[in-house]
Scaffold this active site. Structure first.
Site, short mmCIF file in Angstrom:
data_model
loop_
_atom_site.label_atom_id
_atom_site.label_comp_id
_atom_site.label_asym_id
_atom_site.label_seq_id
_atom_site.Cartn_x
_atom_site.Cartn_y
_atom_site.Cartn_z
N HIS A 105 -36.43 -45.40 -31.20
CA HIS A 105 -36.11 -44.91 -32.55
C HIS A 105 -36.68 -43.49 -32.74
CE1 HIS A 105 -36.41 -49.40 -33.39
NE2 HIS A 105 -35.19 -49.13 -33.80
N GLY A 116 -28.31 -44.80 -30.70
CA GLY A 116 -28.82 -44.88 -29.33
C GLY A 116 -27.78 -45.45 -28.37
#
Ligand code: AMP
Length: 310
Positions: free
Chosen positions: A47, A158
């Protein structure tokens, strides 16, 4: 770029959509760029790499923290999902976020909520086939809402969740959403395990077995680099590499990186996606494979494509 003056530390937390819009309106009027990093919290280096990328590219960085109930297909998974807002706030701030948007379930899904956003086809495959259609409907609905609430210039996702990225890119294009989707590489532990909020649930024995996924990807990478083109053979090597870890994949698939259609041969760029249950924890991972340069040169006399960016 630096955090803007009006958003200097300590990072502000907002919980209501109106508050979020007010917090961003001046910046938007002044033409400052806004980056959004949607997360479900329990932040880790994966993250934080998205937040750092947003910090480097945008004037204002918003991190959303929302454990979205509608994308969980198992109540036990939702209940067990790690929640640690205080720590997340600190980590997001240190990584360069200006604003944490942490709405309640009622703020996102008020009484009477009745609309959903669905991407057809792509969501039936891989994760959709295992988790059911409601999983991606939950993801696409909440991502659309978060984009509409924040109206960022850029949203960061991601590569770790490869199918999610493909579905979201489709959604953004199909609905003409005015946002750029930026995909960031998978961040891994030193031994190769892809970072995930769910890794915290693995006991030491499971943590060791979880390496089965990365080993499978490595094995597939190796045979592909050696010139193997048969999808079946590549997948066989991937499965074989999982055996010493006593892990059976839920799926391991070689697919087209845009349509997710299964590929029988590695004649062009492909996504190798894998999912497995380690004890009670479900993990996913993936890699991009390309036909090896020698085999392309020999069989077609062409150069290898240079970009492997998702
Ligand atoms: P999540 O909180 O799991 O919903 O993830 C929020 C965002 O972080 C998604 O775009 C994920 O793809 C991304 N993400 C999760 N794990 C990683 C990782 N290991 N490396 C890079 N991005 C990740």
């Amino acid at each position: 770029m630096k955090p803007s003056d009006s958003f200097s530390t300590p990072m502000r937390t907002v919980r209501a959509v109106g508050e979020l819009r007010r917090a961003l309106s001046a910046a938007r009027r002044e033409g400052r760029t806004i980056g959004l990093v949607p997360t479900m919290g329990a932040l880790h280096e994966g993250h934080l790499s998205l937040i750092a990328r947003a910090r480097a590219q945008c004037d204002l960085v918003v991190v959303s923290l929302f454990v979205n109930p509608s994308q969980f297909n198992e109540r036990s998974d939702l209940d067990a999902y790690p929640r640690q807002e205080e720590q997340d706030r600190r980590l997001a701030g240190e990584a360069g976020a200006d604003l944490l948007f942490a709405p309640s379930v009622e703020e996102v899904y008020p009484v009477g909520f009745a609309t959903s956003v669905e991407v057809l086809g792509l969501t039936d495959r891989l994760e959709g086939a295992v988790r059911g259609s409601s999983h991606f409907r939950g993801v696409t609905t909440v991502v659309t809402k978060l984009l509409n609430m924040t109206m960022p210039d850029v949203a960061y996702f991601g590569q770790k969740d490869a199918q999610q990225v493909i579905v979201i890119k489709r959604l953004v294009e199909d609905l003409n959403l005015p946002v750029t989707v930026e995909v960031c590489p998978t961040v891994r532990e030193p031994d190769g395990l892809a970072m995930s909020s769910r890794n915290a649930r693995l006991d030491p024995g499971e943590r060791a077995r979880a390496l089965a996924l990365f080993s499978a990807l490595e094995a597939a990478d190796r045979v592909a680099a050696d010139g193997e083109r048969s999808g079946e053979t590549i997948l066989g090597h991937a499965r074989e590499a999982m055996r010493p870890f006593d892990v059976e994949p839920e799926y391991v698939a070689l697919v087209d990186p845009y349509t997710l259609e299964p590929l029988e041969r590695l004649d062009r760029r492909a996504l190798l996606a894998i999912a497995a249950r380690i004890g009670g924890t479900r993990l996913i991972d993936n890699t991009i494979l390309e036909p090896s340069p020698q085999t392309i040169a020999i069989s077609r006399g062409e150069a290898r494509p240079t970009s492997v960016a998702a």
